[in-house]
Design a protein around this motif. Structure first.
Motif, mmCIF file in Angstrom:
data_model
loop_
_atom_site.group_PDB
_atom_site.id
_atom_site.type_symbol
_atom_site.label_atom_id
_atom_site.label_comp_id
_atom_site.label_asym_id
_atom_site.label_seq_id
_atom_site.Cartn_x
_atom_site.Cartn_y
_atom_site.Cartn_z
ATOM 1 N N GLN A 1 -1.205 -38.543 26.123
ATOM 2 C CA GLN A 1 -1.002 -39.029 27.488
ATOM 3 C C GLN A 1 -1.973 -40.166 27.825
ATOM 4 O O GLN A 1 -1.618 -41.120 28.498
ATOM 5 C CB GLN A 1 -1.208 -37.867 28.455
ATOM 6 N N ARG A 2 -3.196 -40.049 27.334
ATOM 7 C CA ARG A 2 -4.199 -41.073 27.653
ATOM 8 C C ARG A 2 -4.318 -42.158 26.582
ATOM 9 O O ARG A 2 -5.254 -42.959 26.619
ATOM 10 C CB ARG A 2 -5.551 -40.412 27.895
ATOM 11 N N TYR B 1 -12.646 -30.274 21.814
ATOM 12 C CA TYR B 1 -12.675 -30.263 23.280
ATOM 13 C C TYR B 1 -13.917 -29.523 23.718
ATOM 14 O O TYR B 1 -13.877 -28.315 23.975
ATOM 15 C CB TYR B 1 -11.411 -29.569 23.797
ATOM 16 N N GLY C 1 -8.206 -35.959 20.482
ATOM 17 C CA GLY C 1 -7.658 -36.805 21.549
ATOM 18 C C GLY C 1 -8.002 -38.279 21.361
ATOM 19 O O GLY C 1 -8.837 -38.623 20.521
ATOM 20 N N GLY D 1 -9.794 -41.514 25.864
ATOM 21 C CA GLY D 1 -9.968 -40.830 27.151
ATOM 22 C C GLY D 1 -9.901 -39.308 27.047
ATOM 23 O O GLY D 1 -9.962 -38.620 28.071
ATOM 24 N N PHE E 1 -8.156 -35.466 26.014
ATOM 25 C CA PHE E 1 -6.882 -34.828 26.346
ATOM 26 C C PHE E 1 -6.703 -34.742 27.861
ATOM 27 O O PHE E 1 -7.681 -34.542 28.591
ATOM 28 C CB PHE E 1 -6.847 -33.404 25.794
ATOM 29 N N SER E 2 -5.465 -34.821 28.317
ATOM 30 C CA SER E 2 -5.180 -34.577 29.733
ATOM 31 C C SER E 2 -5.157 -33.061 29.968
ATOM 32 O O SER E 2 -5.073 -32.283 29.011
ATOM 33 C CB SER E 2 -3.827 -35.173 30.095
ATOM 34 N N THR E 3 -5.229 -32.661 31.219
ATOM 35 C CA THR E 3 -5.213 -31.228 31.542
ATOM 36 C C THR E 3 -3.935 -30.574 31.028
ATOM 37 O O THR E 3 -3.964 -29.456 30.499
ATOM 38 C CB THR E 3 -5.299 -31.034 33.078
ATOM 39 N N ASN E 4 -2.809 -31.274 31.184
ATOM 40 C CA ASN E 4 -1.528 -30.740 30.678
ATOM 41 C C ASN E 4 -1.581 -30.492 29.185
ATOM 42 O O ASN E 4 -1.090 -29.476 28.686
ATOM 43 C CB ASN E 4 -0.392 -31.767 30.899
ATOM 44 N N GLU E 5 -2.144 -31.453 28.473
ATOM 45 C CA GLU E 5 -2.231 -31.324 27.016
ATOM 46 C C GLU E 5 -3.118 -30.152 26.618
ATOM 47 O O GLU E 5 -2.792 -29.391 25.699
ATOM 48 C CB GLU E 5 -2.741 -32.631 26.401
#
Lengths: 251, 251
Positions: B111-112, B171, B201, B204, B206-210
């Motif tokens: 996503q990022r 993460y 990732g 940026g 991982f996004s929260t969704n990811e």
């Protein structure tokens, strides 16, 4: 939180002063405002959350809010002595080595180094290198900026090596891979606070003379896995392994 | 000794045929002559010392002299799933990841990820990537060339992850650093032959969704040391740590 390394003279009780490139970064790049918070790193290795109290064209004043208790430095001082590699590989080694926790770097002119640096070239490079390790330290949230020593001949490196507790060189041809003498065992035996010097050859590796000199001066040959690593990958293997061993495997 | 990866069809009993770029490399770059020796790697992972028996403009014939018994591959299949990074960072990850023993790579559109790859761009890139991992495999004396899978969406990556025994993602925000759940303990528990998927990732993160998606699909969050690594350094930390653990610490 954005992080800045602030020279010793710019701390006064709980006041911090930032000018020059970092002031430009705070006001123009990050566009911070009064009361915004950043982390300021003192050269003694401590870090504090600070709030911006005033802006001037070239000077930003901050106040310490809280001293942090971070443990982000390796428990040893690992120095990477790197035989001068080609192109911009040294930039890469300095950046990645800083992320991975190196304490300092010594570039040395190896017999098989293809590049030769004169005084003028070295001065220009050193300014650039200082910038690379400073930025990598900020980015990786370190509390200390690695030291880059002046480029030296291998004879000077050997002289300098007297100041170290453990001396290794990457040389798979003569490295012992039995358990007792392996890189893993040497790492396992490190004691907190020790100074470790790891010497890595340039693209063509060490010459026979250099190998003899290092061995005579009690450097131990190590293998870094069974695959052949490029010169710029060797330092990263060493630092990642030591970080893994003491910061992840034993934590 | 120089090393070439030779496709399956070019082996016939004890004869080996090399054409194309590698033939050019042998005759024009290395300037080998009849009776000179090179190592040829079979796609099954075996390697043999071969001697050159004849030169033609576009075809070089060799004869197998001796099959080698080399152990240069990690005892696990480590796959690096890399969120598309900026610039030429993926080139770097592929080259260094190959040196450090990766089994395969999966680039994925996170996503990022700032870059987006269309079909045409991807095809061009994949040719270039194949060349990078082939050359890095030769240079590092590996017996297998890592596989580069087609770029995929994270949903496909999650689907693909069913084929793996161990699933990790870098993460540090949620990684447990107590001994029982640390990266070191997860590595210690690997069993020979296991398939390991490590998801990293882009710049940026991982996004929260990811993060939610990965956690729901039994990926475990890991920390890679206490410093913040750039995206292109994370894969190298993982691979160097696993190599160190199983090839140097326990050898």
């Amino acid at each position: 939180m954005q992080r800045y390394f602030v020279p010793r003279d710019n701390w006064e009780n709980d006041q911090v002063y930032i000018h020059g490139d970092d002031a430009h970064h705070i006001s123009k790049v990050m566009r911070f405002k009064i009361n915004d918070k950043v982390i300021c790193n003192h050269p003694n290795g401590q870090a504090a959350i600070c709030t911006i109290t005033s802006f001037d064209t070239n000077l930003i004043k901050l106040a310490v809010i809280e001293w942090l208790n971070e443990q982000v430095e390796l428990p040893f001082q690992i120095t990477i002595a790197q035989g001068l590699p080609k192109g911009d590989k040294l930039d890469f080694i300095l950046q990645k080595g800083t992320e991975l926790g190196a304490h300092s770097f010594i570039p040395f002119q190896a017999q098989r180094s293809i590049v030769k640096w004169d005084k003028k070239k070295t001065e220009k490079k050193l300014n650039r290198f200082d910038k690379i390790v400073k930025e990598a330290s900020e980015q990786s949230h370190r509390n200390k900026i690695p030291i880059i020593q002046d480029i030296m001949a291998i004879s000077d490196l050997v002289h300098e090596s007297r100041n170290y507790d453990v001396k290794l060189f990457a040389y798979e041809e003569e490295a012992k891979v039995d358990h007792e003498h392996s890189f893993g065992t040497l790492v396992s035996n490190l004691k907190e606070g020790q100074r470790v010097l790891v010497c890595i050859g340039p693209e063509g590796g060490f010459s026979t003379n250099e190998v003899d000199l290092l061995k005579k001066n009690n450097f131990t040959a190590v293998r870094l896995g069974p695959r052949i690593l490029r010169t710029e990958t060797a330092a990263l293997y060493v630092l990642a392994s030591i970080s893994y061993h003491f910061e992840e495997l034993r934590c």
